[in-house]
Design a protein around this motif. Sequence first.
Motif, short mmCIF file in Angstrom:
data_model
loop_
_atom_site.label_atom_id
_atom_site.label_comp_id
_atom_site.label_asym_id
_atom_site.label_seq_id
_atom_site.Cartn_x
_atom_site.Cartn_y
_atom_site.Cartn_z
N ARG A 1 0.83 -1.22 0.00
CA ARG A 1 0.00 0.00 0.00
C ARG A 1 0.86 1.26 0.00
NH1 ARG A 1 -3.31 -3.29 3.46
NH2 ARG A 1 -2.20 -2.51 5.26
N GLY A 2 2.19 1.10 0.12
CA GLY A 2 3.08 2.25 -0.01
C GLY A 2 3.72 2.73 1.28
N LEU A 3 3.48 2.02 2.39
CA LEU A 3 4.04 2.45 3.68
C LEU A 3 4.68 1.27 4.40
CD1 LEU A 3 1.39 4.73 5.43
CD2 LEU A 3 3.56 5.42 4.39
N LEU A 4 5.89 1.45 4.90
CA LEU A 4 6.50 0.39 5.70
C LEU A 4 6.79 0.94 7.10
CD1 LEU A 4 7.74 -2.42 5.99
CD2 LEU A 4 9.89 -1.49 5.18
N PRO A 5 6.06 0.48 8.12
CA PRO A 5 6.36 0.94 9.48
C PRO A 5 7.74 0.44 9.91
CG PRO A 5 4.39 -0.47 9.44
CD PRO A 5 4.99 -0.52 8.08
N VAL A 6 8.56 1.34 10.43
CA VAL A 6 9.93 0.99 10.80
C VAL A 6 10.07 1.10 12.32
CG1 VAL A 6 12.36 1.67 10.60
CG2 VAL A 6 10.85 1.83 8.61
N VAL A 7 10.36 -0.03 12.96
CA VAL A 7 10.59 -0.04 14.41
C VAL A 7 12.09 -0.26 14.60
CG1 VAL A 7 10.06 -1.17 16.60
CG2 VAL A 7 8.31 -1.02 14.82
N GLY A 8 12.76 0.72 15.21
CA GLY A 8 14.22 0.62 15.31
C GLY A 8 14.86 1.39 14.17
N LYS A 9 16.13 1.09 13.92
CA LYS A 9 16.85 1.85 12.89
C LYS A 9 16.56 1.29 11.51
CE LYS A 9 20.34 3.78 15.76
NZ LYS A 9 20.84 2.98 16.87
N ILE A 10 16.51 2.19 10.52
CA ILE A 10 16.12 1.77 9.17
C ILE A 10 17.14 0.80 8.56
CG2 ILE A 10 17.19 3.77 8.00
CD1 ILE A 10 14.14 3.49 6.51
N ASN A 11 18.39 0.85 9.06
CA ASN A 11 19.39 -0.08 8.51
C ASN A 11 19.70 -1.27 9.41
OD1 ASN A 11 20.60 1.46 10.34
ND2 ASN A 11 22.22 2.28 9.02
N ASN A 12 18.86 -1.52 10.44
CA ASN A 12 18.99 -2.78 11.19
C ASN A 12 18.86 -3.95 10.24
OD1 ASN A 12 19.23 -1.43 13.57
ND2 ASN A 12 17.18 -1.92 14.35
N ARG A 13 19.56 -5.06 10.56
CA ARG A 13 19.57 -6.17 9.60
C ARG A 13 18.87 -7.40 10.16
NH1 ARG A 13 21.71 -4.01 5.18
NH2 ARG A 13 21.12 -5.96 4.23
N PHE A 14 18.18 -8.09 9.27
CA PHE A 14 17.47 -9.31 9.69
C PHE A 14 17.42 -10.30 8.52
CE2 PHE A 14 14.68 -5.82 8.59
CZ PHE A 14 13.94 -6.33 7.55
N GLY A 15 17.40 -11.58 8.89
CA GLY A 15 17.24 -12.62 7.88
C GLY A 15 15.77 -12.98 7.73
N LEU A 16 15.44 -13.62 6.62
CA LEU A 16 14.09 -14.14 6.39
C LEU A 16 14.24 -15.52 5.78
CD1 LEU A 16 12.42 -11.01 4.68
CD2 LEU A 16 12.01 -11.83 7.01
N ILE A 17 13.23 -16.37 5.97
CA ILE A 17 13.25 -17.67 5.29
C ILE A 17 11.82 -18.06 4.92
CG2 ILE A 17 13.18 -19.04 7.45
CD1 ILE A 17 15.04 -21.07 6.01
N HIS A 18 11.68 -18.60 3.70
CA HIS A 18 10.36 -19.06 3.26
C HIS A 18 10.08 -20.39 3.95
CE1 HIS A 18 7.10 -20.48 0.68
NE2 HIS A 18 6.98 -19.23 0.27
N VAL A 19 8.81 -20.58 4.34
CA VAL A 19 8.45 -21.79 5.10
C VAL A 19 8.79 -23.06 4.32
CG1 VAL A 19 6.00 -21.77 4.35
CG2 VAL A 19 6.62 -22.82 6.53
N HIS A 20 8.72 -23.02 2.98
CA HIS A 20 9.05 -24.23 2.21
C HIS A 20 10.54 -24.57 2.31
CE1 HIS A 20 5.23 -23.67 -0.46
NE2 HIS A 20 4.98 -24.21 0.71
#
Length: 306
Positions: free
Chosen positions: A167-186
């Motif tokens: 929708r055009g908005l990303l709520p940012v909690v913490g610093k914008i350049n904090n790093r995190f991994g993601l993984i697809h459930v498959h």
Amino acid sequence: MPKLVAITGATGFIGSVLIKKLIQDNWAVRALTRTARFSDDESIQWIVGDLNNLSALHRLVDSVPYVIHCAATVRGNTFQEFAQTNIEGTKNVLRAVSEQQQAPRFLLISSLAARQPELSWYARSKYLSEQVLTEQSEKLLWTIFRPTAVYGPGDKELKPLFQAMHRGLLPVVGKINNRFGLIHVHDLVAAIQVWLESEKAVQGIFELDDGISGGYSYQSLIALAQLLWNRPVRGVRIPNLLIRNVALANLWLARILRYSAMLTPGKVNELQHPDWVCDNTKIMNALPGWQPRILLRDVLSETLTT
Ligand SMILES: NC(=O)c1ccc[n+]([C@@H]2O[C@H](COP(=O)([O-])OP(=O)(O)OC[C@H]3O[C@@H](n4cnc5c(N)ncnc54)[C@H](OP(=O)(O)O)[C@@H]3O)[C@@H](O)[C@H]2O)c1
């Protein structure tokens, strides 16, 4: 004769994707459920009970060669609530396992949060549940997976974030350049399957994400969304004081109205943590048949509707 695996948490987001895939691959599944709403068929046997029900847990793990302990509570209003399910529940499953003549191989689905137990009740309870298992080292062949944030069909936590981005908005909690991994459930399920098929038992604690070097940041998510959807996406930083007060108010409201809070001061600590990036090297060495195959950029659009 299909091979048999016992699973807790099979009714949840990750567990339900897991059992579907295992049944497709001709595994026989025995699964714990807290509600008697499912019926057995030739590939799945449901055991009704929760992690406090020792007799259900005995029936669950009876004579199985593999146990996957995926059940946990991910929300709660006190440390005690997390401890009851995540620590005491793990102890109970292990108690049932210890009474088996032949010890099964045991996989605990923990969380990368366990790397930082000081941040939240959830993180501490996941860390302590790992400790409960590792203390069994002499009696049991155990493995711990610590996935980072998981997304994919059935996810209810990351999907609203991806939809907000759309929708055009990303709520940012913490610093914008904090790093995190993601993984697809498959990809997570694929790692579990390789663990099940592995001839050699692997013991240890393994982190997993999608293998993107350095992970993601809010900034890189925004860039990805803009590229994919060809429209501007704005990061909106939620001020620390505001998010902390909202989380505190939510916690107290949850205690009064008796629902389980997800947004708590501890969750804010987790969200503000600067580094949730994984290193897959260890798991890829231990389970050479596994590597992550799904990248967010290829599936972000479909996550909005699945
Ligand atoms: N989702 C993620 O991003 C993520 C990331 C890292 C690690 N993990 C870990 O992955 C595992 C599964 O997470 P999920 O996202 O699939 O969570 P979920 O959708 O909330 O599912 C949790 C599962 O645990 C069961 N459960 C909870 N309390 C129980 C109890 N007292 N007795 C028996 N069963 C109980 C639930 O049963 P009901 O259906 O009856 O509620 C459900 O099957 C958890 O161990 C979590 O810590 C998740």
